[in-house]
Design a protein around this motif. Structure first.
Motif, short mmCIF file in Angstrom:
data_model
loop_
_atom_site.label_atom_id
_atom_site.label_comp_id
_atom_site.label_asym_id
_atom_site.label_seq_id
_atom_site.Cartn_x
_atom_site.Cartn_y
_atom_site.Cartn_z
N THR A 7 0.83 -1.19 0.00
CA THR A 7 0.00 0.00 0.00
C THR A 7 0.87 1.25 0.00
O THR A 7 1.85 1.32 0.72
CB THR A 7 -0.91 0.02 1.25
N TYR A 8 0.51 2.21 -0.82
CA TYR A 8 1.18 3.51 -0.86
C TYR A 8 0.10 4.57 -0.97
O TYR A 8 -0.66 4.59 -1.93
CB TYR A 8 2.12 3.58 -2.07
N ILE A 13 -1.30 -2.51 -4.43
CA ILE A 13 -1.14 -3.64 -5.35
C ILE A 13 -1.48 -4.91 -4.57
O ILE A 13 -0.97 -5.11 -3.47
CB ILE A 13 0.31 -3.75 -5.87
N VAL A 14 -2.34 -5.72 -5.14
CA VAL A 14 -2.80 -6.94 -4.46
C VAL A 14 -2.55 -8.14 -5.35
O VAL A 14 -2.80 -8.08 -6.56
CB VAL A 14 -4.31 -6.84 -4.13
N ILE A 15 -2.08 -9.23 -4.73
CA ILE A 15 -1.93 -10.49 -5.45
C ILE A 15 -2.78 -11.54 -4.73
O ILE A 15 -2.55 -11.80 -3.55
CB ILE A 15 -0.47 -10.95 -5.50
N MET A 16 -3.73 -12.05 -5.46
CA MET A 16 -4.57 -13.13 -4.94
C MET A 16 -4.62 -14.23 -5.98
O MET A 16 -4.90 -13.95 -7.15
CB MET A 16 -6.00 -12.63 -4.66
N PRO A 17 -4.35 -15.47 -5.60
CA PRO A 17 -4.40 -16.56 -6.57
C PRO A 17 -5.74 -16.71 -7.26
O PRO A 17 -5.81 -17.12 -8.41
CB PRO A 17 -4.08 -17.79 -5.73
N THR A 25 -2.82 -7.00 -9.15
CA THR A 25 -3.92 -6.13 -9.55
C THR A 25 -3.88 -4.84 -8.74
O THR A 25 -3.26 -4.78 -7.67
CB THR A 25 -5.28 -6.81 -9.35
N VAL A 26 -4.54 -3.84 -9.25
CA VAL A 26 -4.57 -2.54 -8.58
C VAL A 26 -5.76 -2.51 -7.63
O VAL A 26 -6.91 -2.66 -8.06
CB VAL A 26 -4.68 -1.41 -9.62
N GLY A 27 -5.47 -2.33 -6.35
CA GLY A 27 -6.52 -2.25 -5.34
C GLY A 27 -7.41 -3.46 -5.31
O GLY A 27 -6.95 -4.60 -5.46
N PRO A 32 -5.19 -5.63 -13.96
CA PRO A 32 -3.78 -5.97 -13.77
C PRO A 32 -2.88 -4.73 -13.75
O PRO A 32 -3.11 -3.78 -14.51
CB PRO A 32 -3.45 -6.85 -14.97
N ALA A 33 -1.90 -4.74 -12.89
CA ALA A 33 -0.95 -3.62 -12.80
C ALA A 33 -0.25 -3.41 -14.13
O ALA A 33 0.03 -2.27 -14.52
CB ALA A 33 0.08 -3.90 -11.70
N SER A 34 0.02 -4.48 -14.86
CA SER A 34 0.69 -4.35 -16.16
C SER A 34 -0.18 -3.59 -17.16
O SER A 34 0.34 -2.82 -17.97
CB SER A 34 1.06 -5.72 -16.71
#
Length: 106
Positions: A7-8, A13-17, A25-27, A32-34
């Motif tokens: 978190t900033y 940025i969150v990673i969930m399988p 992913t963003v929030g 996807p962040a990409s």
């Protein structure tokens, strides 16, 4: 259940399988962040936020930091100087300028 999150300010940025095959992913979105970083690189901040109106500038910054740190060699090269200079500032939640984007490159 969140497996990992960074978190900033308002960005996260969150990673969930179970979400988007485990991509960052963003929030709480499935974005996807990409995809955010790519939109920012080619179109700039205003167009990125216009495309996804729930995003904020810190979300975009964090997505760019993510791909510059964990992405492909291309992303690492694009954001190398910005990441080198501001990575720790992002970690300590200090405000930093936006990363360079391809739109301003020429």
């Amino acid at each position: 259940m969140t497996r990992w999150a960074h978190t900033y300010s308002q960005g996260r940025i969150v990673i969930m399988p179970s979400r988007v095959f485990g991509q960052a992913t963003v929030g709480d979105s499935r974005l996807p962040a990409s995809a955010v970083a790519e939109m920012y690189w080619y179109h700039g901040l205003d167009e990125t936020i216009r495309m996804w109106d729930y995003l904020t500038a810190p979300d975009v910054q964090l997505a760019c930091w993510w791909v510059a740190t964990y992405g492909t060699r291309t992303w690492k090269k694009r954001f190398k100087e910005w990441t080198t200079e501001y990575s720790m500032a992002l970690w300590y939640q200090v405000e930093v300028p936006m990363p360079p984007c391809g739109k301003t490159k020429g």
